[in-house]
Motif scaffolding. Structure first.
Motif: not given
Length: 397
Positions: A138-146
């Motif tokens: 959940e903390s990684y998700l914002p930094a993962i591109p499309a």
């Protein structure tokens, strides 16, 4: 979907045996997986029923040591309950299930690689996205591109979205239900703990997972809303007599005696927010978020809530119907007794006072004539007097 005849089952099961032998605390979970050969799954994947879909071509092309790592990778999705956690994400994130899968793979793979496991080429890890190791997906998700159109896909047992190569709810071989799955997670967590005590060699990620499962932290949002709900029910039940509206039995007495009627007062709530210098921006943001929650619990359509910003003095008193209307002022010393006293001196005296604070404050010397709930923000918050109803707010949740 291909048949079992196209799968090198001996090689696949040898890899599972190696995974269970090298990490015995995962053995029960590994052997709970049902193998389903599939020519449509890209490599290996799982559904939420603990069925493991395997591409025969992938097994042929992958060494046993790497297949053992993939076995552990896939069962980790299920043990960590990734599909349920993905279901709690915002809808926009859920729609890009491959991006969610990448974040989940980052959570798993950094633990596996640190544990010395071998994984096939193309696996992702947090550093690929400039992220630190040891985080939750959940903390990684914002930094993962499309995600790319053909990214890694570990199935609905990971990201929660049913895939075309899965058998579905009713079809196919043996399935594991939610109750049995939870029992497997707990059994595995206990095995992790036992292995750690006996050998001291369990990776940090698995230790953390086992500790959280066996000794879960209290959901402070639910605890706080429950405390407020219980307090408002108590306040609403505090019936009293009033002569403003005579009893319906009065006419039967011929007007000689006027009987009072019972009234059920609406709960009146005051929220005292600690704005002292020891409260950081994150603490104040948490306090504001809980103001919204409290307003929702007490029902602002019928009445309003008093909010007092207080450090060593009361700087602002407002009546609000939403958190956006709250004015925070202060930044000096800390004395919540001043805020509590000011709340009880309001014209509409509250029967519930909620104090949002880091706990580094004096408290009243005796129980005030109201329900007092303290939401203590931060893991190190000191304990208030025993008569204060206390909810500990963990900002990491």
């Amino acid at each position: 979907m291909s048949t079992a005849a196209g799968l090198d089952r001996a090689k696949l099961l040898a890899a599972r045996f190696k995974a269970a032998q090298d990490r015995p605390y995962l053995a029960s979970a590994l052997y709970a997986l049902t193998v389903v050969p599939s020519g449509r799954v890209p490599t290996m994947g799982v559904d939420r029923h603990w069925r493991c879909y395997v591409a025969p071509a992938f097994v042929d092309a992958t060494p046993v040591t790497e297949l053992a790592g993939v076995w552990i990778h896939e069962v980790a999705h299920l043990l960590r309950d990734h599909h349920a956690r993905a279901g709690r994400l915002p809808a926009a994130d859920q729609r890009d299930h491959l991006r969610v899968n990448l974040a989940q793979d980052c959570e798993i793979n950094d633990d596996l690689l640190a544990d010395g496991l071998r994984l096939p080429e193309g696996r992702v890890e947090p550093r690929d996205f400039g992220l630190p190791a040891g985080g939750m997906f959940e903390s990684y998700l914002p930094a993962i591109p499309a995600s790319p159109p053909h990214g890694a896909d570990c199935g609905s047992g990971a990201h929660g979205t049913p895939m075309p190569w899965e058998l579905g709810e009713a079809a196919g071989p043996a399935r594991i239900g939610a109750v049995e799955a939870e029992a497997l997670r707990r059994q595995t967590a206990e095995a992790v703990r036992a292995h750690q005590r006996a050998r001291g060699s369990v990776p940090a990620g698995w230790r953390r997972w086992a500790e959280q499962l066996l000794e879960p932290t209290v959901d402070w949002r639910r605890a706080l809303s429950g405390a407020v709900r219980e307090a408002t029910a108590w306040a609403a039940g505090a019936v009293d007599y009033t002569y403003r509206r005579p009893s319906r039995r009065t006419p039967a007495l011929g007007g000689r005696v006027v009987l009072p009627s019972l009234r059920r007062p609406l709960p009146r709530v005051a929220i005292v927010i600690d704005t002292s210098g020891s409260m950081g921006e994150d603490d104040l943001a948490a306090a504001l978020a809980e103001v919204t929650g409290v307003l929702r619990e007490v029902g602002v359509g019928a009445h309003r809530v008093a909010v007092l910003a207080c450090d060593a003095d009361v700087h602002a008193v407002t009546r609000v119907t939403s958190a956006e209307q709250v004015t925070l002022a202060g930044g000096g010393g800390t004395d919540m007794t001043v805020g509590i006293s000011a709340a009880l001196a309001l014209p509409d005296r509250p029967n519930i006072v909620v104090v949002l604070t880091d706990g580094y404050t004096p408290w009243p010397a005796e129980t005030p004539s109201c329900r007092l709930i303290a939401a203590l923000i931060g893991a190190a918050a000191p304990e208030p007097p025993s008569w204060v109803e206390t909810v500990r707010v963990d900002l990491g949740q």
